[in-house]
Design a protein around this motif. Structure first.
Motif, PDB file in Angstrom:
ATOM      1  N   LEU A  63       0.856  -1.182   0.000  1.00 16.45           N
ATOM      2  CA  LEU A  63       0.000   0.000   0.000  1.00 16.45           C
ATOM      3  C   LEU A  63       0.893   1.233   0.000  1.00 16.45           C
ATOM      4  O   LEU A  63       1.834   1.329   0.790  1.00 16.45           O
ATOM      5  CB  LEU A  63      -0.919   0.003   1.216  1.00 16.45           C
ATOM      6  N   THR A  64       0.587   2.179  -0.885  1.00 17.13           N
ATOM      7  CA  THR A  64       1.401   3.381  -1.040  1.00 17.13           C
ATOM      8  C   THR A  64       0.557   4.611  -0.747  1.00 17.13           C
ATOM      9  O   THR A  64      -0.422   4.873  -1.430  1.00 17.13           O
ATOM     10  CB  THR A  64       1.970   3.467  -2.470  1.00 17.13           C
ATOM     11  N   CYS A  65       0.955   5.339   0.284  1.00 17.48           N
ATOM     12  CA  CYS A  65       0.267   6.551   0.717  1.00 17.48           C
ATOM     13  C   CYS A  65       1.134   7.757   0.364  1.00 17.48           C
ATOM     14  O   CYS A  65       2.330   7.786   0.673  1.00 17.48           O
ATOM     15  CB  CYS A  65       0.045   6.493   2.225  1.00 17.48           C
ATOM     16  N   VAL A  66       0.521   8.765  -0.281  1.00 15.76           N
ATOM     17  CA  VAL A  66       1.250   9.958  -0.711  1.00 15.76           C
ATOM     18  C   VAL A  66       0.634  11.183  -0.041  1.00 15.76           C
ATOM     19  O   VAL A  66      -0.579  11.379  -0.104  1.00 15.76           O
ATOM     20  CB  VAL A  66       1.196  10.105  -2.252  1.00 15.76           C
ATOM     21  N   VAL A  67       1.468  11.990   0.607  1.00 10.24           N
ATOM     22  CA  VAL A  67       1.020  13.236   1.238  1.00 10.24           C
ATOM     23  C   VAL A  67       1.588  14.394   0.423  1.00 10.24           C
ATOM     24  O   VAL A  67       2.800  14.517   0.269  1.00 10.24           O
ATOM     25  CB  VAL A  67       1.487  13.330   2.711  1.00 10.24           C
ATOM     26  N   LEU A  68       0.682  15.224  -0.100  1.00  5.32           N
ATOM     27  CA  LEU A  68       1.058  16.348  -0.963  1.00  5.32           C
ATOM     28  C   LEU A  68       0.688  17.680  -0.326  1.00  5.32           C
ATOM     29  O   LEU A  68      -0.223  17.741   0.501  1.00  5.32           O
ATOM     30  CB  LEU A  68       0.332  16.245  -2.309  1.00  5.32           C
ATOM     31  N   GLU A 100       9.367   7.781   3.100  1.00  7.01           N
ATOM     32  CA  GLU A 100      10.312   8.720   2.493  1.00  7.01           C
ATOM     33  C   GLU A 100       9.743  10.115   2.658  1.00  7.01           C
ATOM     34  O   GLU A 100       8.722  10.451   2.057  1.00  7.01           O
ATOM     35  CB  GLU A 100      10.499   8.396   1.010  1.00  7.01           C
ATOM     36  N   LYS A 101      10.398  10.926   3.502  1.00  2.00           N
ATOM     37  CA  LYS A 101       9.916  12.278   3.779  1.00  2.00           C
ATOM     38  C   LYS A 101      10.562  13.283   2.833  1.00  2.00           C
ATOM     39  O   LYS A 101      11.716  13.142   2.475  1.00  2.00           O
ATOM     40  CB  LYS A 101      10.208  12.667   5.225  1.00  2.00           C
ATOM     41  N   GLY A 102       9.800  14.289   2.472  1.00  2.00           N
ATOM     42  CA  GLY A 102      10.301  15.343   1.592  1.00  2.00           C
ATOM     43  C   GLY A 102       9.162  16.258   1.200  1.00  2.00           C
ATOM     44  O   GLY A 102       8.130  16.314   1.872  1.00  2.00           O
ATOM     45  N   GLU A 103       9.341  16.990   0.097  1.00  2.00           N
ATOM     46  CA  GLU A 103       8.294  17.874  -0.395  1.00  2.00           C
ATOM     47  C   GLU A 103       7.014  17.078  -0.628  1.00  2.00           C
ATOM     48  O   GLU A 103       5.915  17.529  -0.325  1.00  2.00           O
ATOM     49  CB  GLU A 103       8.744  18.535  -1.695  1.00  2.00           C
ATOM     50  N   THR A 104       7.165  15.868  -1.181  1.00  2.00           N
ATOM     51  CA  THR A 104       6.099  14.883  -1.240  1.00  2.00           C
ATOM     52  C   THR A 104       6.533  13.739  -0.344  1.00  2.00           C
ATOM     53  O   THR A 104       7.627  13.206  -0.513  1.00  2.00           O
ATOM     54  CB  THR A 104       5.903  14.366  -2.685  1.00  2.00           C
ATOM     55  N   THR A 105       5.705  13.387   0.629  1.00  2.00           N
ATOM     56  CA  THR A 105       6.043  12.294   1.539  1.00  2.00           C
ATOM     57  C   THR A 105       5.296  11.046   1.103  1.00  2.00           C
ATOM     58  O   THR A 105       4.093  11.095   0.825  1.00  2.00           O
ATOM     59  CB  THR A 105       5.691  12.658   2.991  1.00  2.00           C
ATOM     60  N   THR A 106       6.014   9.932   1.018  1.00  2.00           N
ATOM     61  CA  THR A 106       5.425   8.670   0.599  1.00  2.00           C
ATOM     62  C   THR A 106       5.691   7.621   1.667  1.00  2.00           C
ATOM     63  O   THR A 106       6.816   7.481   2.144  1.00  2.00           O
ATOM     64  CB  THR A 106       6.026   8.204  -0.746  1.00  2.00           C
ATOM     65  N   SER A 107       4.635   6.889   2.039  1.00  2.00           N
ATOM     66  CA  SER A 107       4.761   5.817   3.021  1.00  2.00           C
ATOM     67  C   SER A 107       4.269   4.521   2.391  1.00  2.00           C
ATOM     68  O   SER A 107       3.173   4.474   1.816  1.00  2.00           O
ATOM     69  CB  SER A 107       3.936   6.141   4.275  1.00  2.00           C
TER      70      SER A 107
END
Length: 174
Positions: A63-68, A100-107
């Motif tokens: 499962l891939t979660c993206v925070v924008l 992976e944290k950054g401008e776009t964070t993906t878990s």
């Protein structure tokens, strides 16, 4: 004239009025003579493949979660299964998270050797954005109604027909 965009956290306090989603009018010093409209984006969360994911028993659930549009990476991201926080050191084993944290964070939530008890609602819950959910269906070789075509179940034999057709094409080609 001022132009450009500025990313702001959605709960910022201003002496301006919020006109619509994404715009704030800020009234500055009267000597300046101009009102400035600041564009902002509300932090959003998305799970790739939502709202439903169908996976075969024994496969790895990924499962891939993206925070924008977050002004800063979330301090944490919790994953839930059927409203219970997932424990990565549970007796079930084979559960891990990579963030992976950054401008776009993906878990990424990885669950090895999926079994029917892994079916259910999974929620990605970042500290600074709205939660997002996906429903996972672990299959025992059956085809769910959502994957049926024309009222008939999709049969494995269709792969055999495709293979036979390709072989015929190869035999008939010069």
């Amino acid at each position: 004239m001022v132009s450009g965009a500025l990313l702001l956290h959605s709960d910022i306090t201003t002496n301006g009025d919020r006109k619509s989603d994404g715009d704030i009018d800020v009234m500055g010093d009267e000597r300046c003579g101009e009102a400035v409209t600041i564009k902002y984006e509300e932090p959003t969360t998305d799970i790739i493949g939502a709202p439903d994911l169908y996976i075969d028993r024994g496969s790895t659930i990924n499962l891939t979660c993206v925070v924008l549009y977050s002004p800063e990476p979330p301090a944490y991201i919790f994953w839930n299964h059927n409203d219970a926080i997932i424990s990565y050191d549970s007796p079930r084993g084979g559960v891990s998270v990579i963030t992976e944290k950054g401008e776009t964070t993906t878990s990424f939530l990885l669950i090895q050797k999926a079994k029917p008890s892994d079916s259910g609602r999974y929620t990605c819950n970042p500290s600074n954005a709205q939660a997002k959910s996906i429903t996972v269906h672990v299959l025992n070789g059956e085809y769910p109604a959502a994957m049926q075509h024309g009222g008939q179940a999709h049969h494995r034999s269709s792969h055999l027909y495709c293979l036979i057709f390709c072989v015929c094409l190869l035999l008939l080609s010069p």
